[in-house]
Design a protein around this motif. Structure first.
Motif, PDB file in Angstrom:
ATOM      1  N   VAL A 167      51.795  42.355  44.437  1.00 10.62           N
ATOM      2  CA  VAL A 167      51.612  41.015  43.875  1.00 10.62           C
ATOM      3  C   VAL A 167      50.161  40.580  44.046  1.00 10.62           C
ATOM      4  O   VAL A 167      49.532  40.049  43.108  1.00 10.62           O
ATOM      5  N   HIS A 168      49.610  40.800  45.232  1.00 10.98           N
ATOM      6  CA  HIS A 168      48.218  40.418  45.500  1.00 10.98           C
ATOM      7  C   HIS A 168      47.262  41.126  44.543  1.00 10.98           C
ATOM      8  O   HIS A 168      46.407  40.478  43.911  1.00 10.98           O
ATOM      9  N   GLU A 169      47.412  42.439  44.417  1.00  9.16           N
ATOM     10  CA  GLU A 169      46.475  43.188  43.576  1.00  9.16           C
ATOM     11  C   GLU A 169      46.697  42.931  42.089  1.00  9.16           C
ATOM     12  O   GLU A 169      45.735  42.861  41.317  1.00  9.16           O
ATOM     13  N   TYR A 170      47.956  42.780  41.660  1.00  9.21           N
ATOM     14  CA  TYR A 170      48.189  42.414  40.261  1.00  9.21           C
ATOM     15  C   TYR A 170      47.642  41.022  39.955  1.00  9.21           C
ATOM     16  O   TYR A 170      47.133  40.778  38.855  1.00  9.21           O
ATOM     17  N   ALA A 171      47.735  40.093  40.912  1.00  8.61           N
ATOM     18  CA  ALA A 171      47.181  38.749  40.689  1.00  8.61           C
ATOM     19  C   ALA A 171      45.683  38.811  40.415  1.00  8.61           C
ATOM     20  O   ALA A 171      45.136  37.998  39.654  1.00  8.61           O
ATOM     21  N   HIS A 172      45.017  39.786  41.016  1.00  7.64           N
ATOM     22  CA  HIS A 172      43.581  39.947  40.786  1.00  7.64           C
ATOM     23  C   HIS A 172      43.256  40.302  39.338  1.00  7.64           C
ATOM     24  O   HIS A 172      42.110  40.113  38.906  1.00  7.64           O
ATOM     25  N   GLN A 173      44.212  40.828  38.583  1.00  7.72           N
ATOM     26  CA  GLN A 173      43.902  41.137  37.183  1.00  7.72           C
ATOM     27  C   GLN A 173      43.510  39.868  36.436  1.00  7.72           C
ATOM     28  O   GLN A 173      42.685  39.903  35.520  1.00  7.72           O
ATOM     29  N   TRP A 174      44.091  38.740  36.841  1.00  7.08           N
ATOM     30  CA  TRP A 174      43.685  37.436  36.303  1.00  7.08           C
ATOM     31  C   TRP A 174      42.466  36.899  37.068  1.00  7.08           C
ATOM     32  O   TRP A 174      41.510  36.444  36.459  1.00  7.08           O
ATOM     33  N   PHE A 175      42.549  36.965  38.397  1.00  7.38           N
ATOM     34  CA  PHE A 175      41.564  36.314  39.270  1.00  7.38           C
ATOM     35  C   PHE A 175      40.728  37.367  39.987  1.00  7.38           C
ATOM     36  O   PHE A 175      41.095  37.877  41.037  1.00  7.38           O
ATOM     37  N   GLY A 176      39.608  37.707  39.373  1.00  4.98           N
ATOM     38  CA  GLY A 176      38.722  38.735  39.896  1.00  4.98           C
ATOM     39  C   GLY A 176      38.348  39.742  38.840  1.00  4.98           C
ATOM     40  O   GLY A 176      37.215  40.216  38.798  1.00  4.98           O
ATOM     41  N   ASN A 177      39.319  40.066  37.947  1.00  2.00           N
ATOM     42  CA  ASN A 177      39.054  41.055  36.906  1.00  2.00           C
ATOM     43  C   ASN A 177      38.773  40.400  35.559  1.00  2.00           C
ATOM     44  O   ASN A 177      37.712  40.607  34.973  1.00  2.00           O
ATOM     45  N   ALA A 178      39.734  39.618  35.051  1.00  2.00           N
ATOM     46  CA  ALA A 178      39.477  38.898  33.798  1.00  2.00           C
ATOM     47  C   ALA A 178      38.255  38.000  33.965  1.00  2.00           C
ATOM     48  O   ALA A 178      37.362  37.965  33.109  1.00  2.00           O
ATOM     49  N   VAL A 179      38.217  37.266  35.061  1.00  2.00           N
ATOM     50  CA  VAL A 179      37.046  36.461  35.419  1.00  2.00           C
ATOM     51  C   VAL A 179      36.748  36.727  36.882  1.00  2.00           C
ATOM     52  O   VAL A 179      37.643  36.664  37.727  1.00  2.00           O
ATOM     53  N   GLY A 180      35.505  37.074  37.165  1.00  2.00           N
ATOM     54  CA  GLY A 180      35.123  37.404  38.532  1.00  2.00           C
ATOM     55  C   GLY A 180      33.862  36.682  38.948  1.00  2.00           C
ATOM     56  O   GLY A 180      33.298  35.889  38.194  1.00  2.00           O
ATOM     57  N   PRO A 181      33.376  36.960  40.153  1.00  2.00           N
ATOM     58  CA  PRO A 181      32.180  36.281  40.651  1.00  2.00           C
ATOM     59  C   PRO A 181      30.906  36.903  40.107  1.00  2.00           C
ATOM     60  O   PRO A 181      30.839  38.117  39.891  1.00  2.00           O
ATOM     61  N   SER A 182      29.888  36.097  39.907  1.00  2.00           N
ATOM     62  CA  SER A 182      28.615  36.632  39.434  1.00  2.00           C
ATOM     63  C   SER A 182      27.817  37.261  40.572  1.00  2.00           C
ATOM     64  O   SER A 182      26.973  38.138  40.330  1.00  2.00           O
ATOM     65  N   THR A 183      28.060  36.830  41.816  1.00  2.00           N
ATOM     66  CA  THR A 183      27.456  37.471  42.985  1.00  2.00           C
ATOM     67  C   THR A 183      28.510  37.525  44.089  1.00  2.00           C
ATOM     68  O   THR A 183      29.540  36.845  44.032  1.00  2.00           O
ATOM     69  N   TRP A 184      28.234  38.328  45.125  1.00  2.00           N
ATOM     70  CA  TRP A 184      29.194  38.458  46.224  1.00  2.00           C
ATOM     71  C   TRP A 184      29.253  37.217  47.097  1.00  2.00           C
ATOM     72  O   TRP A 184      30.134  37.113  47.952  1.00  2.00           O
ATOM     73  N   LYS A 185      28.402  36.267  46.864  1.00  2.00           N
ATOM     74  CA  LYS A 185      28.492  34.988  47.578  1.00  2.00           C
ATOM     75  C   LYS A 185      29.780  34.259  47.217  1.00  2.00           C
ATOM     76  O   LYS A 185      30.310  33.473  48.002  1.00  2.00           O
ATOM     77  N   ASP A 186      30.305  34.534  46.028  1.00  2.00           N
ATOM     78  CA  ASP A 186      31.509  33.844  45.562  1.00  2.00           C
ATOM     79  C   ASP A 186      32.724  34.771  45.538  1.00  2.00           C
ATOM     80  O   ASP A 186      33.616  34.637  44.694  1.00  2.00           O
ATOM     81  N   LEU A 187      32.802  35.690  46.500  1.00  2.00           N
ATOM     82  CA  LEU A 187      33.984  36.538  46.608  1.00  2.00           C
ATOM     83  C   LEU A 187      35.255  35.712  46.804  1.00  2.00           C
ATOM     84  O   LEU A 187      36.350  36.135  46.423  1.00  2.00           O
ATOM     85  N   TRP A 188      35.131  34.520  47.366  1.00  2.00           N
ATOM     86  CA  TRP A 188      36.290  33.638  47.550  1.00  2.00           C
ATOM     87  C   TRP A 188      36.999  33.351  46.229  1.00  2.00           C
ATOM     88  O   TRP A 188      38.216  33.098  46.219  1.00  2.00           O
ATOM     89  N   LEU A 189      36.260  33.394  45.107  1.00  2.00           N
ATOM     90  CA  LEU A 189      36.884  33.157  43.801  1.00  2.00           C
ATOM     91  C   LEU A 189      37.961  34.193  43.507  1.00  2.00           C
ATOM     92  O   LEU A 189      38.960  33.897  42.857  1.00  2.00           O
ATOM     93  N   ASN A 190      37.749  35.416  43.976  1.00  2.00           N
ATOM     94  CA  ASN A 190      38.757  36.467  43.818  1.00  2.00           C
ATOM     95  C   ASN A 190      39.862  36.333  44.851  1.00  2.00           C
ATOM     96  O   ASN A 190      41.056  36.233  44.525  1.00  2.00           O
ATOM     97  N   GLU A 191      39.458  36.362  46.120  1.00  2.00           N
ATOM     98  CA  GLU A 191      40.430  36.530  47.190  1.00  2.00           C
ATOM     99  C   GLU A 191      41.223  35.274  47.508  1.00  2.00           C
ATOM    100  O   GLU A 191      42.375  35.360  47.934  1.00  2.00           O
ATOM    101  N   GLY A 192      40.632  34.116  47.329  1.00  2.00           N
ATOM    102  CA  GLY A 192      41.391  32.884  47.563  1.00  2.00           C
ATOM    103  C   GLY A 192      42.575  32.771  46.618  1.00  2.00           C
ATOM    104  O   GLY A 192      43.706  32.480  47.041  1.00  2.00           O
ATOM    105  N   TRP A 193      42.329  33.042  45.336  1.00  2.00           N
ATOM    106  CA  TRP A 193      43.415  32.966  44.360  1.00  2.00           C
ATOM    107  C   TRP A 193      44.495  34.007  44.636  1.00  2.00           C
ATOM    108  O   TRP A 193      45.690  33.691  44.653  1.00  2.00           O
ATOM    109  N   ALA A 194      44.097  35.260  44.841  1.00  2.00           N
ATOM    110  CA  ALA A 194      45.098  36.309  45.047  1.00  2.00           C
ATOM    111  C   ALA A 194      45.914  36.054  46.304  1.00  2.00           C
ATOM    112  O   ALA A 194      47.134  36.286  46.331  1.00  2.00           O
TER     113      ALA A 194
END
Length: 484
Positions: free
Chosen positions: A338-365
């Motif tokens: 579930v966590h990794e599939y959720a990343h297909q929306w949050f992290g893959n379809a739209v992801g961070p422009s730099t690693w400073k915003d990794l929270w954009l991926n991992e917080g959602w998942a």
């Protein structure tokens, strides 16, 4: 990426708080059957691999913001007896500004053969992890770089203290098989790459393997010709979201929501315990689609590799066979999927422009995973929040706030848990329908792009008609746990 080990402990503690056999709360039941969401136009640009590269402030040695790679064509062949990877990379790129040389990240483990730009031979060399080609390009110029190479893959250290930290990049097993986990910068261990999250590109990957073996890669399967397996992408991919696995595999095909093709690759004779949970992928994806819209890509799947981690690689999850410990038959792979599939929306379809915003991926998942747990008989979200808040202060003290991750502590618990708690506050403020609509719109309207905190805050405020700037900034920047 797989939830940090700390989060598994938090989930377990929440179960204890909830008590064995506790019934699902009213909120959890409501989360299980959301009301219909308004339709969202899918868009956001970057359908041809054109990006706006941004210099990464966390890992500035990787990536070249002067170059925008639009397409990678990778033709690979693996010889396990000699542990030799032979490749030709045909790379369409654009000069964002005038450059005197073309520079991409690439491992010094390889020997460079013929190198050309637009069919003209040029000098190329690898020095200190960079492929440098002596060809000036004017600003805006588009060129095709071709590089032949050969060598034995060598991973690089991961900048993290996680319990499941492993070397990054393409790894050779004792019996000559291949696999890779490469977030944040391991793609350049197997092909020349602009190895930074802001430069998304299209891919065509063909890998030739020994007879009886399989070659698995990210993207949509194009089929097999002899011992060559091919994959393609129609939506741009960040380099860290590509994957490659070569070995003795068994393929299982199932069908997901709306006829979505799902391909599951398990190591022959090793992964039988995982197959029942993997075959539940349509169920997990259906739950996600009910909340966040159609799966962003035309196919998906998972490949099992000999790792202790898991990764949301685009269209083909990379799941470590040791992710659940030595006795996977006694554990539950479902939350990881579930966590990794959720990343297909949050992290893959739209992801961070730099690693400073990794929270954009991992917080959602992370938060989506907890919602799924709550709606399927696990601890109520309130119980999870109670336990998570108890851990939040220690994470901030030890690792800093999630909006300012440390370079030596990549993907540790603060970017998962602390930012998931921020999303919990948004959820409580908005209610189910508006929160799920927000997530659906964020992913759906930014497909193929890389975004940052400012873009997310502006979107949230515009979408909701309310100013959540202070709440988001406080949760991302505060050295201590914000008040409720």
């Amino acid at each position: 990426m797989r939830r940090a080990p700390l989060l598994s402990a938090i989930t377990a503690a929440a179960v204890l708080l909830a008590g064995c056999g506790t019934s699902v709360t009213t909120e959890a039941r409501r989360l299980g059957v959301p009301r219909p969401l308004p339709s969202v136009a899918v868009g956001g640009g970057n359908t041809d691999g054109t990006s706006t590269p941004v210099a990464d402030p966390i890992y500035p040695a990787y990536g070249n913001p002067a170059i925008d790679v639009q397409h990678y064509g990778l033709t690979l062949a693996w010889a396990p007896d000699t542990k030799t990877l032979t490749g030709t990379a045909t790379i369409k790129l654009r000069a964002v500004r005038a450059v005197q040389q073309v520079r991409l990240d690439f491992s010094s483990a390889y020997r460079i053969g013929k190198t050309s730009v637009d069919g003209v031979d040029v000098a190329g060399r690898i020095v200190s992890g960079d492929l440098t080609v002596d060809r000036p390009l004017a600003a805006g110029a588009v060129a095709t770089l071709s590089v032949e190479y050969q060598g034995t893959p060598a991973p690089v250290p991961m900048p993290s203290h996680r319990g499941d930290s492993e070397p990054l990049g393409l790894t050779v097993t004792r019996d000559g098989e291949l696999w890779t986990m490469q977030e944040p910068y391991g793609a350049s261990t197997w092909y020349p790459a602009n190895d930074q999250p802001s430069d998304k590109a299209l891919y065509d990957i063909a890998v030739t393997v020994p007879a009886g073996w399989a070659g698995v890669a990210s993207g949509t399967p194009k089929g097999r010709s002899g011992d060559t397996f091919s994959y393609t992408t129609a939506q741009p991919v960040a380099s860290y979201l590509t994957t490659l696995a070569v070995g003795r595999y068994t393929k299982t095909e199932v069908t997901g929501p709306r006829g979505l093709p799902i391909t599951l690759w398990t190591r022959t004779g090793k992964d039988d315990a995982f197959i029942p949970e993997l075959r539940r992928s349509p169920e997990y994806l259906g739950w996600l689609e009910e909340r966040f819209g159609s799966h962003p890509f035309p196919s998906t799947g998972a490949v099992i590799v000999p790792s202790e981690s898991a990764m949301e690689t685009q269209q083909m999850l990379t799941i470590g066979g040791d992710v659940l410990g030595s006795r996977p038959q006694l554990a539950n792979l479902g939350p990881v999927l579930v966590h990794e599939y959720a990343h297909q929306w949050f992290g893959n379809a739209v992801g961070p422009s730099t690693w400073k915003d990794l929270w954009l991926n991992e917080g959602w998942a992370t938060y989506v995973e907890q919602l799924h747990n709550a709606s399927h008989g696990g601890p109520a979200v309130e119980r999870w929040e109670q336990t998570a808040r108890q851990q939040d202060a220690e994470l901030r003290r030890r690792l800093g706030p999630p909006g300012s991750p440390r370079a030596d502590s990549f993907a540790e618990g603060n970017v998962y848990l602390c930012s998931a708690l921020m999303l919990r506050q948004l959820h409580k403020a908005l209610g189910d329908e508006r929160f799920f609509a927000l997530g659906r719109a964020w992913a759906g309207s930014h497909v193929g792009t890389a975004q940052d905190r400012a873009a997310f805050i502006a979107f949230v405020n515009q979408q909701t008609g309310r100013d959540f700037t202070g709440l988001i900034d406080n949760w991302l920047d505060s050295p201590t746990t914000p008040a409720r």
